[in-house]
Motif scaffolding. Sequence first.
Motif, PDB file in Angstrom:
ATOM      1  N   LEU A  91     -56.796 107.499 -39.624  1.00  0.00           N
ATOM      2  CA  LEU A  91     -56.635 107.757 -41.052  1.00  0.00           C
ATOM      3  C   LEU A  91     -57.438 106.779 -41.901  1.00  0.00           C
ATOM      4  O   LEU A  91     -57.664 105.630 -41.511  1.00  0.00           O
ATOM      5  N   ILE A  92     -57.833 107.252 -43.079  1.00  0.00           N
ATOM      6  CA  ILE A  92     -58.333 106.383 -44.142  1.00  0.00           C
ATOM      7  C   ILE A  92     -57.581 106.790 -45.410  1.00  0.00           C
ATOM      8  O   ILE A  92     -57.715 107.916 -45.878  1.00  0.00           O
ATOM      9  N   MET A  93     -56.778 105.884 -45.928  1.00  0.00           N
ATOM     10  CA  MET A  93     -56.047 106.160 -47.169  1.00  0.00           C
ATOM     11  C   MET A  93     -56.751 105.432 -48.308  1.00  0.00           C
ATOM     12  O   MET A  93     -56.980 104.221 -48.222  1.00  0.00           O
ATOM     13  N   VAL A  94     -57.078 106.170 -49.337  1.00  0.00           N
ATOM     14  CA  VAL A  94     -57.823 105.600 -50.457  1.00  0.00           C
ATOM     15  C   VAL A  94     -56.981 105.716 -51.731  1.00  0.00           C
ATOM     16  O   VAL A  94     -56.752 106.818 -52.242  1.00  0.00           O
ATOM     17  N   ARG A  95     -56.521 104.569 -52.221  1.00  0.00           N
ATOM     18  CA  ARG A  95     -55.813 104.522 -53.503  1.00  0.00           C
ATOM     19  C   ARG A  95     -56.770 103.918 -54.535  1.00  0.00           C
ATOM     20  O   ARG A  95     -57.446 102.934 -54.234  1.00  0.00           O
ATOM     21  N   GLY A  96     -56.812 104.488 -55.692  1.00  0.00           N
ATOM     22  CA  GLY A  96     -57.683 103.936 -56.723  1.00  0.00           C
ATOM     23  C   GLY A  96     -58.750 104.910 -57.193  1.00  0.00           C
ATOM     24  O   GLY A  96     -59.546 104.569 -58.074  1.00  0.00           O
ATOM     25  N   VAL A  97     -58.766 106.107 -56.632  1.00  0.00           N
ATOM     26  CA  VAL A  97     -59.767 107.083 -57.052  1.00  0.00           C
ATOM     27  C   VAL A  97     -59.417 107.598 -58.456  1.00  0.00           C
ATOM     28  O   VAL A  97     -58.259 107.874 -58.759  1.00  0.00           O
ATOM     29  N   ARG A  98     -60.434 107.710 -59.285  1.00  0.00           N
ATOM     30  CA  ARG A  98     -60.191 108.254 -60.621  1.00  0.00           C
ATOM     31  C   ARG A  98     -61.220 109.330 -60.955  1.00  0.00           C
ATOM     32  O   ARG A  98     -62.342 109.328 -60.422  1.00  0.00           O
ATOM     33  N   PHE A  99     -60.794 110.237 -61.825  1.00  0.00           N
ATOM     34  CA  PHE A  99     -61.714 111.248 -62.335  1.00  0.00           C
ATOM     35  C   PHE A  99     -62.401 110.672 -63.573  1.00  0.00           C
ATOM     36  O   PHE A  99     -61.772 109.978 -64.377  1.00  0.00           O
ATOM     37  N   ALA A 100     -63.664 111.005 -63.731  1.00  0.00           N
ATOM     38  CA  ALA A 100     -64.462 110.347 -64.780  1.00  0.00           C
ATOM     39  C   ALA A 100     -64.309 110.990 -66.148  1.00  0.00           C
ATOM     40  O   ALA A 100     -64.605 110.352 -67.159  1.00  0.00           O
TER      41      ALA A 100
END
Length: 458
Positions: A91-100
Amino acid sequence: MITRRRVLRGLFGVTVALPFLETFAPRRAAAGTGDVPPFAIFMRQANGVAQQVGDEPEMFWPSATGPLTAESMAADADRAVSELKDYASRLIMVRGVRFAFQGNGCGHSGGGNQCLTAAQVSEDPAGNESLAMGESIDNRIATELNPAGVEPLTLYAGRMAGYINEVLSYRGPKQLRAAERDPYKAYQKLFGLAEVDAAAAEALAARRASVNDLVREQMQALMRRKDLSKGDRERLQLHFDSIRDLEVGLACALPPERVAEMEAISPNVGSYDNVETVTRMQMDIIALAMACGATRAATLQVGDGNDSTEYTIHGVRQKSFHKISHRIDGDGEVGPPIEGAQELHHQIDRIHARMFKHLLDRLSSYDLGSGTLLDRGVAVWLNDLADKYHAYSRVPYILAGGAAGYLKTGQFIDERITVNKLLNTIGAAVGCTNGQGGPLDDFGDESLEGGLVDTIIA
């Protein structure tokens, strides 16, 4: 002559693509590396997740960033992602992604417009009818890596209430691709059964014929070959068994009681009671499509734009997911509070996690020699909103599979990145390139800073 990308052709024009067979691989190829090219699958959940925000505690992410292990995830049993602990190392969990970009009058529609496109939201149309102003990453992958004319597989599970239906796959600006809701029809299209004439279709239905039955003579000839390795023989048997299992699940094979049950589901694919069953059927089709090399990109949207599915939790049919996500008994800004709404939202997150795990189970069931089908591609469980406030920052993206070693799995990161960089990285992982022939790093709106997420690249 049998080639490694052999396709069996049977009665009525039915085709069955075969999995990788090391027996027919070129001698220069390393044994067991598999020729299934890297692929990407995207499963979308709506309405955000029950993560820490305002006065609500964390119920979604692991308790600490860093390496993921089965033990660490089991210790976080109160978090929704713990449902995936069996796949911790992949797994790779990515927290912090935002829409521009801001939405244009409807947060749900604006989020759906951006989650796979990193594109601006249309000025016209607006509100719940807004559209993305660019193509989605599944379309980019299919256009660049599939044979000409082969589109991404675009599937759907759940009800379409009409306010916002499909949101996920775009051929280009304002060119939303329709999704197939019915697993049986999706399956027919995958194997060319949708193209047979009415008389042939009726004959097939009367015979309850399996796709395997239609290519049985060629199958048997292939299995009798003396130069077929033990591993290839097992792969073929798994492949054909998977087709049979899928057909049983899609109500076109025996036993009769199962046929009757699934035939009842087909015209009711939008029923709340069937959303989880339909989701798993669609995932079975996606896994089979990737094993066959039918396409290199697929999307599965669960629920419509502001998913109003009434999930059953602990044996009780609940209020709509959209209302639960807002914690009030109303689809607007006001309404009486729903008791235990955060816990209910958490349970719905767990339902989605278990559905995603089903996809990982299916992909892992294909042994390619040096790994499984899951290891060759990347499957993504994403949301088009972040939390109960339906924010556009800290939007969850959970990746599984290393895309043939391109991605560094087994980690949970918290980085502030715009979604285009994550989509660039996924696209590059499966083989997409930029205009100069380097790894894809310029996907999405041209105003965005390009680049990759280096921390998840091996």
